[in-house]
Design a protein around this motif. Structure first.
Motif, short mmCIF file in Angstrom:
data_model
loop_
_atom_site.label_atom_id
_atom_site.label_comp_id
_atom_site.label_asym_id
_atom_site.label_seq_id
_atom_site.Cartn_x
_atom_site.Cartn_y
_atom_site.Cartn_z
N PRO A 46 0.66 -1.13 -0.29
CA PRO A 46 0.12 -0.08 -0.42
C PRO A 46 0.51 1.55 -0.45
O PRO A 46 0.20 2.31 -0.12
N GLU A 47 2.13 0.99 0.32
CA GLU A 47 2.80 1.98 -0.35
C GLU A 47 3.26 2.34 -0.86
O GLU A 47 3.30 1.63 -2.07
N TYR A 48 2.90 4.24 -1.15
CA TYR A 48 3.46 4.40 -3.06
C TYR A 48 3.76 6.16 -3.28
O TYR A 48 3.91 6.87 -2.20
N ASN A 49 5.10 6.28 -4.39
CA ASN A 49 5.73 7.27 -4.42
C ASN A 49 5.33 7.87 -5.42
O ASN A 49 5.73 6.65 -6.90
N ARG A 50 5.19 8.74 -5.77
CA ARG A 50 4.35 9.16 -7.20
C ARG A 50 5.55 9.49 -7.82
O ARG A 50 5.57 9.38 -8.71
N ASP A 51 6.40 10.35 -7.40
CA ASP A 51 7.46 10.36 -8.67
C ASP A 51 8.75 9.22 -9.33
O ASP A 51 8.82 9.00 -9.79
N GLU A 52 8.63 8.16 -8.56
CA GLU A 52 9.12 6.51 -9.02
C GLU A 52 8.07 6.05 -9.94
O GLU A 52 8.66 6.30 -10.90
N THR A 53 7.19 6.27 -9.28
CA THR A 53 6.14 5.83 -10.45
C THR A 53 5.79 6.26 -11.91
O THR A 53 5.92 6.20 -12.55
N ILE A 54 6.19 7.51 -11.73
CA ILE A 54 6.05 8.50 -12.51
C ILE A 54 7.32 7.80 -13.83
O ILE A 54 7.31 7.73 -14.48
N ASP A 55 8.29 7.64 -12.73
CA ASP A 55 9.73 7.32 -13.86
C ASP A 55 9.69 6.51 -14.17
O ASP A 55 10.06 5.81 -14.95
#
Length: 193
Positions: A46-55
């Motif tokens: 459930p942890e989410y990192n927006r910048d890593e996901t965009i990359d």
């Protein structure tokens, strides 16, 4: 060696599979990734990192050893999920398949069509021997979709995922090139009758 450097656009009756357009698609893939049902059924953190996901999504179209395609609903004209072929096993000449469908794409047969489209594409456009996948036992809807596409149960990993204090089995499924060809032959035969 496998080469999926070409990212196709595959059109079905209900969906289009196409390369990611990160800027346009990101709000929709983010909605999918944050959906509680997607998190549960994929066993995701459930942890989410927006910048890593965009990359991550910015690099999907550059990958040569995997195929990541956006699933677009032809009625709504929006991304409703993703279909992925990854984890190339050179020794056995097989790859893993996974799919996720977000809340705006469920219960309309879109995942079923997207699965069949990508499976057909892979076996028609590569020389892979087999596609494999894992599905958690609490996801019978996905298991049924995979069976429709020709996947069969290969093994079960007992107690593979702990979810809300319960241990869930993972069902490992496979589809061989020969089984896919047989399924295509049966489909052609029934169309002639």
């Amino acid at each position: 060696m496998i080469d999926f450097s070409h990212k196709p656009t595959i059109e079905g009756e209900k969906v289009i599979l196409r390369p990611f357009k990160t800027e346009e698609d990101f709000p929709y893939i983010e909605e999918c990734l944050l959906d509680p049902e997607v998190v549960k059924l994929t066993g995701s953190s459930p942890e989410y990192n927006r910048d890593e996901t965009i990359d991550w999504y910015n690099t999907r179209n550059k990958q040569v050893n995997r195929l990541d395609l956006a699933i677009v609903d032809k009625i709504q004209h929006i991304l409703i999920g993703e279909a992925v072929v990854n984890l190339y096993d050179e020794k056995n000449h097989r790859m893993n398949f996974r799919i996720l469908i977000g809340p705006k794409g469920r219960n309309r047969g879109l995942g079923t069509e997207a699965t069949q489209l990508i499976v057909d594409y892979v076996f028609k456009n590569s020389d892979l021997n087999e596609l494999t996948l894992g599905v958690f036992a609490f996801n019978p809807r996905a298991k049924k979709v995979y069976e429709k596409a020709g996947f069969i149960i290969d093994s079960i990993d007992k107690n593979d995922l702990e979810f809300e204090g319960e241990w869930i089995d993972s069902i490992n499924m496979k589809l061989t090139r020969n089984n896919w060809i047989e399924k295509q032959d049966k489909k052609s035969e029934s169309m002639r009758i």
